[in-house]
Design an enzyme around this catalytic site. Sequence first.
Site: not given
Length: 548
Positions: A101, A446, A494, A503
Amino acid sequence: MRQQNKYLCILKWAFLSILIVIGLPITEANSEPKHEPSPHPLPDNYAAALHKALLFFDAQKSGKLGKNNRIPWRGDSGLQDGSGLTDVNGGLVGGYYDAGDNAKFHFPMAYSVTMLSWSVIEYKHKYRANGEYNHVRDLIKWGADYLLLTFNSSSPKINQIYSQVCPYFTIILNQCIVNNTNIRLVGGSRPGSTTPDDHFCWQRPEDMDYPRPVQTTTFGPDLAGEMAAALAATSIVFRDNHAYSKKLIKGAKNIFAFARDPGRRARYSRGNPFIEPYYNSTGYYDEYIWGAAWLFYATGNSSYLSLATNPGMAKNSRAFNMTSDLRVFSWDNKLPGAMLLLTRVGLFLKPGYPYEAMLNMHHNITRLTMCSYLRSNKVFNWTRGGMVELNRGRPQNLQYVANAAFLASVYADYLNATGIPGWFCANPLKTSYVVGYGTKFPRHVHHRGASIPRDKTRYSCRGGWRWRDASTPNPNIVTGAMVAGPYPADEFKDVRTNQTYTEPTLAGNAGLVAALVSLTTGGGVGVDKNSIFAGVPLLYPTSPPPPP
Ligand SMILES: *[C@@H]1O[C@H](CO)[C@@H](O)[C@H](O)[C@H]1NC(C)=O
Ligand SMILES: *[C@@H]1O[C@H](CO)[C@@H](O)[C@H](O)[C@H]1NC(C)=O
Ligand SMILES: *[C@@H]1O[C@H](CO)[C@@H](O)[C@H](O)[C@H]1NC(C)=O
Ligand SMILES: *[C@@H]1O[C@H](CO)[C@@H](O)[C@H](O)[C@H]1NC(C)=O
Ligand SMILES: *[C@@H]1O[C@H](CO)[C@@H](O)[C@H](O)[C@H]1NC(C)=O
Ligand SMILES: *[C@@H]1O[C@H](CO)[C@@H](O)[C@H](O)[C@H]1NC(C)=O
Ligand SMILES: *[C@@H]1O[C@H](CO)[C@@H](O)[C@H](O)[C@H]1NC(C)=O
Ligand SMILES: *[C@@H]1O[C@H](CO)[C@@H](O)[C@H](O)[C@H]1NC(C)=O
Ligand SMILES: CC(=O)N[C@H]1CO[C@H](CO)[C@@H](O)[C@@H]1O
């Protein structure tokens, strides 16, 4: 002899876990450009992985990158962070994004800075031999400079800390006005919200156009204690830069005074819906011991050692009455790391009365903690593939494994066991979990920045979803990122849409870097025995500090 066997086991264990993390067999040429001269060719696979694991921090940088940017697909970002704050000159620009993020969580960020610093303090010679010394110092400084922005570091009476930038859910409540720069949140939560925010949107950091609210706290010995640890440890790394080191020590002392203020003793995440679900702190006595230990090393002031070894601290942190959870070192639980740091004082300085008895206790419990990491002791479960489950059978386990590998490796070095290389053990999927390391590694990490191409298109908040949900591999290789890892049944997929597999996090890579540098043999074996004590000339008994 029995004792020695134990140390060897620990050393083996450290090797074993790290082999699992980076995967074997590994045959890979190092193709990254070198940024500082490497006196020797990269001597082992740990060094090759270390080189990459450090690059992850470059990929996570927020702010104005300048000429030093090593990641071709990254640029300036987050330049408006904290711009609405009147008491921070220039805002909260800089620091690191946390994971996949674009949020900046100061608690794990500070922990990451402490870990990188600890690894440099112990293994400067190895960083130097691998040509990474200046690089890792730059990364540490990038984090420490940012932490200094988050409170009034020159004030001995700090009354607030900015604790994070951009939690996931933005809200509009009463007196809270959202605009496209910054807001101060007043509370509330709207999980599942469709308001454009860091959770809902999938955008490169460079293209973010949703609000990035800043969280403020007036309490939190956990956050403040970790920040004190980070700044104190960094001051040791930068002892050769007197002015900067002094500034860091001053900041560390001041923020630690905030942590110790009896009026501010509540967990920084308490009741905060923007923090609790992500980086909830479960206690702060571990950070008291950890922060005090680092301040002792940084300043040589034995009152910090008195505090760290205060029996009340041990009791409140449950240092001598641990559960298996408390043996797991992480961004939340500093206890095993803090106890190992105190063990170092006992082993190397042998300070005698009044510290000796408590330091011995810390060493004894540390020994038990190390033993708990051995498979044969059955304290933790192990996957069939050979990974210790330090996260209670939950996913995203690798960061805890890397941390434990570092502790075991440092402890083995402290004890200077005779170095016998560990068992070889292939992981069942024969994959590396460090991006760009080895021939098989995750391709669908991610990660917003890595998954969206840098193609001169600005993908909007929802425009980025097509990249999030695409089944194609990431266009950008986020080199060195250690992903969350396999499930307890060694199952790993994956896939970008499931962050519990793919992540990476800042705190995870900090432990990885520390473990790798401890294991590489470039620059010689063992820790740097003396650097950590350079500020600790003599120990004078003092009257004990007030009870915790
Ligand atoms: C956004 O909010 C901040 C803080 O309240 C304020 O200083 C700024 O002028 C606002 N910006 C706009 C574009 O309204
Ligand atoms: C920070 O603290 C110093 C010393 O107490 C004070 O002079 C200064 O005004 C403070 N700065 C801010 C922005 O509050
Ligand atoms: C955060 O930690 C506290 C203390 O351990 C606990 O009581 C609380 O339930 C936790 N919150 C979440 C959301 O896990
Ligand atoms: C050591 O630290 C304590 C607590 O912060 C302080 O009161 C004391 O003056 C310091 N001693 C020295 C010699 O700096
Ligand atoms: C140790 O902890 C357990 C549970 O966490 C508690 O029941 C027990 O009383 C504690 N023992 C001591 C000596 O503090
Ligand atoms: C630590 O363990 C050793 C060896 O088991 C024991 O002799 C010693 O009394 C212990 N020390 C403390 C302070 O518990
Ligand atoms: C080990 O696994 C069992 C069965 O899943 C579980 O009940 C137990 O809590 C686990 N122990 C630890 C320390 O994670
Ligand atoms: C991620 O994978 C796990 C294990 O297969 C599964 O339980 C979980 O629901 C998945 N999460 C998402 C968001 O797909
Ligand atoms: C594995 C290891 O660190 N061994 C060292 C132990 O200490 C001796 C003496 O200082 C060194 O020669 C070894 O290399």
